[in-house]
Design a protein around this motif. Structure first.
Motif, mmCIF file in Angstrom:
data_model
loop_
_atom_site.group_PDB
_atom_site.id
_atom_site.type_symbol
_atom_site.label_atom_id
_atom_site.label_comp_id
_atom_site.label_asym_id
_atom_site.label_seq_id
_atom_site.Cartn_x
_atom_site.Cartn_y
_atom_site.Cartn_z
ATOM 1 N N GLN A 3 38.325 57.676 29.603
ATOM 2 C CA GLN A 3 39.223 56.779 30.343
ATOM 3 C C GLN A 3 38.470 56.088 31.483
ATOM 4 O O GLN A 3 38.855 56.139 32.658
ATOM 5 C CB GLN A 3 40.441 57.531 30.868
ATOM 6 N N LYS A 4 37.362 55.446 31.108
ATOM 7 C CA LYS A 4 36.596 54.679 32.075
ATOM 8 C C LYS A 4 35.940 53.516 31.330
ATOM 9 O O LYS A 4 35.727 53.565 30.118
ATOM 10 C CB LYS A 4 35.520 55.537 32.746
ATOM 11 N N HIS B 202 27.314 47.636 21.901
ATOM 12 C CA HIS B 202 27.777 47.854 23.285
ATOM 13 C C HIS B 202 29.308 47.873 23.355
ATOM 14 O O HIS B 202 29.875 48.673 24.099
ATOM 15 C CB HIS B 202 27.226 46.766 24.207
ATOM 16 N N ASN B 203 29.953 47.002 22.589
ATOM 17 C CA ASN B 203 31.412 46.954 22.593
ATOM 18 C C ASN B 203 32.024 48.217 21.998
ATOM 19 O O ASN B 203 33.005 48.754 22.529
ATOM 20 C CB ASN B 203 31.899 45.717 21.825
ATOM 21 N N MET C 1 28.539 50.279 36.737
ATOM 22 C CA MET C 1 29.441 50.918 37.686
ATOM 23 C C MET C 1 30.699 51.377 36.951
ATOM 24 O O MET C 1 31.326 50.601 36.226
ATOM 25 C CB MET C 1 29.814 49.937 38.811
ATOM 26 N N GLU C 2 31.048 52.645 37.119
ATOM 27 C CA GLU C 2 32.207 53.206 36.434
ATOM 28 C C GLU C 2 33.509 52.756 37.112
ATOM 29 O O GLU C 2 33.653 52.870 38.325
ATOM 30 C CB GLU C 2 32.148 54.736 36.448
ATOM 31 N N PHE C 3 34.429 52.269 36.300
ATOM 32 C CA PHE C 3 35.769 51.951 36.778
ATOM 33 C C PHE C 3 36.752 52.830 36.011
ATOM 34 O O PHE C 3 36.958 52.618 34.808
ATOM 35 C CB PHE C 3 36.089 50.468 36.560
ATOM 36 N N PRO C 4 37.341 53.824 36.664
ATOM 37 C CA PRO C 4 38.320 54.674 35.971
ATOM 38 C C PRO C 4 39.525 53.840 35.543
ATOM 39 O O PRO C 4 39.885 52.851 36.202
ATOM 40 C CB PRO C 4 38.729 55.701 37.031
ATOM 41 N N LEU D 246 34.416 51.025 23.868
ATOM 42 C CA LEU D 246 35.677 51.570 23.365
ATOM 43 C C LEU D 246 35.636 53.086 23.325
ATOM 44 O O LEU D 246 36.620 53.767 23.657
ATOM 45 C CB LEU D 246 35.972 51.015 21.965
ATOM 46 N N GLY D 247 34.485 53.636 22.903
ATOM 47 C CA GLY D 247 34.334 55.089 22.859
ATOM 48 C C GLY D 247 34.463 55.721 24.232
ATOM 49 O O GLY D 247 35.127 56.751 24.401
ATOM 50 N N ASN D 248 33.854 55.097 25.254
ATOM 51 C CA ASN D 248 33.963 55.613 26.622
ATOM 52 C C ASN D 248 35.398 55.530 27.142
ATOM 53 O O ASN D 248 35.861 56.421 27.861
ATOM 54 C CB ASN D 248 33.037 54.833 27.555
#
Length: 637
Positions: free
Chosen positions: A476-477, A464-465, A487-490, A469-471
């Motif tokens: 950039q989220k 998951h970690n 929930m996505e945080f930009p 990092l990949g995301n």
């Protein structure tokens, strides 16, 4: 009205004066805000306001005006309070109006009682933010900010007792009867101000050891391990909808450290434990949302502003006239600053000037917009070919730390991937957002070190970690974990990856990521001594120019004229004709991105033909180096 100096020392007296003149008219609140805004605009007045970032809280006078540079780590539910209330003297029936704004505890005079049924009572709403110092804030930012302060003696004072230890304060806060006895013994007025201890609490890098007979220590919820500084409950009264989690703010407000808060909160917990059905909040939620004021002070905000940056060498807002003069003066001497910075980074990268060029472009890069899910302007760099044995990555990070306002060095290992908490998650029991390593402010430099990574097995948390990092790198989220959904945080984080071979993380040779293979021209016998000498050789004034350069250029606007756009399109068509297989749309996007930051690095806010050709040249050199390395090492790259 109170004297002029009281706006710093006794802001509530100023508020009282405005309230007395204008109540019950609701305009009094607007006039209070306008008064303090005008005061803060006067000749460097903000430097006279003591900062919780610089001054230990036990040296600050309770109920004085303070400021705090912070990141919004969490937002609690809105709370209701008595904005205006009326007291009555039972003996004379005399009535007095009071304001409840900017206070935690309603005040009554002697022989007065609050009339809860008064028609004059006004119930208002305020929002509470849980704020922490900016994660990874560099030491030089703290030092320069502290040196700019002009704290008035009237806003600070010498504590009347010796500073207690953290454990003693925990004991007092968890057993408020002791505190109550002390207060009553010193005069019987529990509403009197008792000075709080210094907030110098360090975030734990490991697990707390808790004995069976002790309550667990209060977790200040800092995103990064080893962080120091105060956490504050920031009470916002106006326009709180304009702020969001992870915003960096500077707030000016009334410092509240009333010890009676600890007593009231403890009594609430005691009473709720008698009949838990009457209280919806869990004890853990009360502990988190109403921590002892001596550990987590409150700031009742009068003026709040979102910060473009946290570099104290730059004006806070670049749109004002005085700031424009500063910018134009600096831009006039930009060329020699860039040349010196390029030389400095070339030495830091062991004589590799091409890698130094790309590092400059990376450090001034920023996400300037989003097209659907694609972040525009992000420029992740994978610096491969880094020496493993000499702790090169560690020393390179220390140099970058001296240049940027906020940064973090993430050492990748199987253990750190499996046991660290990268993604913030919602704790529904305590009703709070538990922080993670990737809860960072915009423009933070994240240096990921893969050079010490060895073979091993990632567990579920590790997978998951790595995915997180990949995301972060690709989109950039960060997807915060709310148990039942994500929930996505930009975000806007500059990611630099150091590795021996190609990074294991998704740094694709696509639109906006690039791999630069390091070609050292020198191998110093003592890497630590070599890197330390580089910093020693730079004059402090030059180092400050580097810091201004990197912070300022990422804030400049940029555009491409129609004429240059047409020329670039024609050039791209010619490149495709000559080599259709190796020149793609992704290559065009990347060259435009390199040209953008190359132009800005030279202080040019529009693309010129010259910068476009230079960008093409840099990309050709970088690709040729990768191909050469691939021939040497087979398919490693």
């Amino acid at each position: 009205m109170p004297c002029v100096g009281d706006w710093l020392n006794s802001p509530l007296s100023i508020v009282q004066g405005i309230f007395a003149q204008n109540a019950p008219n609701s305009d009094w609140e607007k006039k209070v805000t306008e008064y303090f805004k005008e005061k803060l605009k006067e000749n460097n007045a903000t430097n006279w306001v003591p900062s919780l970032n610089d001054v230990p809280v036990h040296y600050l006078k309770p109920n004085s005006l303070v400021k705090f540079r912070c990141m919004v780590q969490d937002m609690f539910d809105p709370e209701f309070y008595m904005g205006v209330y009326e007291t009555v003297d039972p003996n004379t029936n005399a009535r007095v109006l009071h304001f409840g704004k900017y206070r935690d505890v309603a005040e009554c005079g002697p022989q007065q009682e609050i009339d809860l049924n008064s028609s004059q009572t006004v119930t208002s709403e305020r929002q509470t933010f849980y704020c922490v110092p900016v994660p990874g804030e560099s030491a030089w930012v703290k030092e320069i900010s502290a040196s700019q302060a002009r704290v008035s003696p009237s806003t600070s004072y010498t504590p009347s007792r010796h500073k207690r230890s953290y454990e003693e304060d925990e004991d007092m806060d968890l057993h408020p009867s002791k505190q109550k006895e002390q207060h009553m013994g010193s005069g019987g007025d529990i509403h009197g101000c008792v000075e709080p201890k210094r907030l110098e609490t360090e975030a734990s890098a490991g697990h707390h050891v808790i004995s069976p007979n002790c309550s667990p220590p209060l977790d200040l919820n800092f995103p990064l391990p080893g962080e120091k500084g105060p956490a504050c409950l920031v009470k916002i009264y106006e326009s709180w909808e304009s702020f969001k989690v992870n915003d960096v703010l500077e707030v000016f407000g009334v410092l509240s450290v009333d010890p009676v808060l600890s007593i009231v909160n403890s009594e609430e917990r005691d009473s709720s434990s008698l009949d838990p059905m009457e209280c919806m909040d869990t004890m853990e939620e009360q502990r988190v949302h109403s921590p002892p004021a001596s550990l987590v002070p409150r700031i009742h905000v009068i003026v709040a502003q979102k910060l473009q940056h946290i570099n104290p060498l730059l004006p806070a807002c670049l749109n004002e006239e005085e700031s424009k003069t500063f910018v134009s003066n600096f831009m006039s001497e930009l060329s020699p600053v860039r040349a010196e910075l390029l030389g400095f980074l070339t030495h830091a990268l062991l004589g590799d000037s091409l890698a130094a060029e790309y590092l400059i472009l990376h450090l001034i890069s920023t996400v300037y917009g989003r097209r659907d899910v694609l972040p525009l302007g992000k420029f992740t760099v994978n610096l491969s070919g880094c020496p493993r044995s000499s702790a090169f990555s560690e020393h390179l990070y220390r140099l970058i730390q001296q240049l940027v306002p906020a940064s973090y060095h993430l050492r990748m290992s199987i253990e750190s991937m499996n046991h660290s908490r990268f993604i913030p998650h919602k704790d529904y029991t305590a009703n709070r957002l538990v922080s993670g390593l990737l809860q960072l402010a915009s423009h933070t430099s994240l240096v990921i070190d893969e050079t010490q990574l060895e073979q091993g097995q990632l567990d579920t948390a590790g997978v998951h970690n790595v995915t997180a990092l990949g995301n972060l790198i690709t989109w950039q989220k960060v997807d915060y974990d709310f148990n039942y959904h994500r929930m996505e945080f930009p975000c806007n984080i500059n990611v630099l990856i150091t590795s021996e071979g190609r990074s294991l993380l998704p740094v694709w040779e696509g639109q906006s990521d690039c791999q630069v293979h390091l070609q050292p021209q020198i191998i110093p016998p003592n890497m630590e001594e070599y890197m330390s000498s580089l910093l020693t050789a730079v004059l402090p004034s030059v180092l400050n120019k580097f810091r201004i350069y990197l912070s300022l250029l990422r804030l400049l606007d940029y555009s491409i004229s129609d004429e240059v756009t047409k020329a670039v399109e024609e050039d791209f068509v010619e490149m495709r004709k000559n080599n259709p297989e190796s020149v793609t749309a992704d290559d065009l996007h990347k060259m435009l991105l390199v040209a953008r930051f190359l132009s800005l690095s030279a202080g040019q806010t529009t693309l010129s033909r010259e910068r476009w050709l230079r960008a093409k040249q840099l990309e050709a050199l970088r690709k040729a180096r990768l191909q050469q390395q691939q021939c040497v090492n087979g398919n490693e790259l």
